[in-house]
Write an enzyme that holds these catalytic residues in place. Structure first.
Site, short mmCIF file in Angstrom:
data_model
loop_
_atom_site.label_atom_id
_atom_site.label_comp_id
_atom_site.label_asym_id
_atom_site.label_seq_id
_atom_site.Cartn_x
_atom_site.Cartn_y
_atom_site.Cartn_z
N SER A 21 20.50 43.68 24.03
CA SER A 21 21.61 44.88 24.07
C SER A 21 21.25 45.99 23.23
O SER A 21 22.10 47.05 23.31
CB SER A 21 22.75 43.84 23.25
N SER B 222 17.32 40.93 21.62
CA SER B 222 17.95 42.25 21.81
C SER B 222 17.27 43.37 21.16
O SER B 222 17.76 44.81 21.43
CB SER B 222 19.47 42.15 21.34
N LYS C 53 22.18 51.67 16.14
CA LYS C 53 23.11 50.84 17.05
C LYS C 53 24.55 50.77 16.59
O LYS C 53 24.84 50.44 15.43
CB LYS C 53 22.35 49.37 17.08
#
Lengths: 95, 490
Positions: free
Chosen positions: B155, B179, B80
């Site tokens: 997210s 997330s 990420k």
């Protein structure tokens, strides 16, 4: 605790975010609705409940006061918007 | 086997590498090719590091040739874009960091490199991890590989979509209010949020420091265990990381579930839960009963206060954490500032997107003079009550189970009102407030979109959660389903 337009502008100033009057009006609607949702907290009796800051209630660990990092100034300044002679440049603060 | 490399789990990938069926270079080239062909439609990567990946793959292959390979040597992963990677652009999904090349590696990145993994690149995400749909990214929304009209969740939406689409077998995510677990659920993969402090936050760009936690996203619990073995542990550079021994997460996977006590929080099966999702979860519970577990209803009485408490605590911490983006030392700077205040204000107005500004404004307001006690202190008191709910429940049962999200993935653009977006996190957010671990595993479909079962345990129960999830995956094949998208142009 209904939020006022002036409070949005004050928060924007404190947070150093440029916000026009019309932007502030737009945020006011959203933030009001969010704070209305948040206000459900007020209906809960929390008398005598200690605030919880850390989910494991751990305390800050201390270490010996010794130098552990080497100076990497040049490397760190490579991603700076503006530097000169190892110094970060910003607009003149003191005339 | 080599024509289906992209379908393999991380565990199968590791075995194939070990058996010499495929080299890390071949695998890396294959997956980079898929990213090149398919990611234009998904937008799951912000930066693809092809050259570095091939170099790392070659190093891994040499390491293996010398007989020095570990369990993850040569295995491709993605990160990420919230994890700092030395010499590689690290944006956190924000215009503010569009030009930021990190001067150091996050601890998680160092550990994954030391384990010999090959990072293919940095995945898309909601800006500064603030969002539940991946639509707040400066780099555009990510599409869900199960349905390109649907969001992948957020997210960590890029990581979830990339794994689901067969672009990479596993990826790292972070979870502040759901997330990892919610995008894992929406994309039909397995995602673990570890106990707060189990995985180092050093070099992981901060959103809400008392809630943030990094963790693995992959195709199975077994895969997540492999990654946890690499990333978990104390880090002296993260003052909130926990100094406590790390078990071998793969060792307990096979333990039988006979006698396992499962609690179903009644608050997680109430109003707002989509019928299909509820049914899929009930079916999953029956699988566990078949494995010898017992099930009872429990109560987490303060559940409805979790979202209100979170939207005080997280924005408050964010407003403080994000004050560092001031246009002076790194990141975006506005053009021709007239003075220092102008530099700060225009830099931040230009660099941050709308959701980030909204949360900074909320946090600044609630922390300001006259409001602090009513909001922040109150929310922290409620946080203790929520925390206590879980401790009480775990006196009675070993794990809690319920849906990861009230609905399957919603359509792109469907949730324009922030409050309705926030309510998607109803089943995930309390877990971060309590600091306990949670895992989402695929448990069915609703109109072709995946449903995730969430399993929760007490602090440091990751090995138990992985065991319970693994046993479920030995009895079901939801986690082996692949979206049609992954077959296209394959």
């Amino acid at each position: 605790m209904a939020l006022e337009h002036a409070e949005v502008l004050r928060a924007a100033h404190l947070a150093r975010i440029d916000l026009s009057e019309s932007d502030a009006a737009h945020y006011l609607d959203d933030i009001r609705r969010i704070l209305e949702m948040v206000d459900q907290l007020q209906s809960l009796d929390t008398e005598g409940v200690a605030p919880l800051a850390h989910p494991l209630e751990a305390t800050q660990r201390l270490r010996a006061d010794e130098v552990t990092e080497t100076s990497l100034r040049d490397e760190y300044q490579r991603c700076a918007p503006q530097v000169e002679n190892g110094l970060y440049l910003v607009p003149r603060v003191v005339e | 086997m080599t024509d289906k490399l992209h379908h393999m789990t991380l565990t199968e990938t590791a075995k194939a590498l070990d058996a010499g069926i495929v080299s890390s270079r071949e695998l890396t080239q294959e997956l980079l090719g898929r990213i090149d062909r398919l990611d234009g439609q998904l937008n799951s990567f912000i930066t693809v590091t092809a050259d570095q990946a091939l170099a790392a793959a070659d190093r891994a292959d040499q390491c293996r040739a010398k007989g020095e390979a570990g369990p993850l040597t040569g295995a491709p992963i993605a990160l990420k874009d919230i994890f700092c990677t030395k010499g590689v652009k690290t944006t956190c999904g924000s215009k503010m960091l569009d030009s930021f090349v990190a001067p150091y590696d996050a601890t998680v990145v160092e550990k994954l490199q030391a384990a010999g993994t090959v990072s293919l690149g940095k995945t898309n995400m909601d800006e500064f991890a603030m969002g539940s749909s991946n639509e707040t990214s400066f780099y555009g929304a990510v599409k869900n590989p199960w349905d390109l009209n649907a969001v992948p969740g957020g997210s960590s939406g890029g990581s979830a979509a990339a794994v689901a689409a067969g672009l990479v077998p596993a990826a790292m995510g972070t979870d502040t209010g759901g997330s990892i677990r919610q995008p894992a659920a929406y994309c039909g993969i397995t995602g673990l949020k570890p106990t707060y402090g189990r995985v180092s936050r050093y070099g992981m760009i901060a959103y809400a420091s008392s809630l943030d936690q990094g963790g693995p996203m992959a195709r199975s619990a077994e895969d997540c265990a492999l990654l946890m073995n690499a990333i978990a542990g104390h880090d002296s550079r993260d003052s909130t990381s926990i100094a406590r021994g790390v078990p071998n997460y793969s060792e307990e996977l096979s333990a039988p579930l006979a006698g396992l006590k499962i609690g179903l929080p009644k608050e997680y099966f109430g109003e707002g839960l989509a019928t299909d999702v509820g049914n899929a979860i009930q079916d999953a519970i029956k699988v566990f009963e078949g494995l010898g577990a017992t099930v009872r209803e429990v109560s987490l009485p303060h559940t409805s206060y979790a979202i209100p408490a979170y939207y005080v605590i997280a924005p408050a911490e964010a407003s403080s954490n994000l004050s560092r983006y001031d246009g002076v030392r790194f990141g975006h700077r506005c053009e021709n500032p007239t003075d220092l205040i102008d530099l700060y204000k225009r830099t931040r107005a230009e660099g941050f997107g709308e959701e980030v500004k909204r949360r900074i404004l909320i946090g600044t307001h609630t922390l300001s003079e006259g409001f602090f006690d009513a909001y922040y202190k109150k929310a922290q008191q409620v946080r203790r009550l929520i925390h206590q709910d879980f401790l009480d429940a775990f006196e009675e049962v070993d794990v809690l189970m319920g849906p990861a999200a009230p609905t399957p993935a919603f359509d792109l653009g469907a949730k324009k009102d922030p409050v309705s977006m926030y309510l998607q996190d109803i089943y995930t957010i309390a877990i971060n407030l309590a600091g306990i671990p949670g895992i989402s595993v695929p448990a069915g479909f609703s109109n072709g979109r995946p449903v995730g079962l969430q399993i929760l345990g007490t602090h440091f129960a990751e090995a138990r959660l992985l065991n319970v999830a693994h046993q479920f995956q030995q009895s079901t094949d939801w986690h082996l389903r692949r979206p049609e998208f992954a077959e296209e142009n394959a």
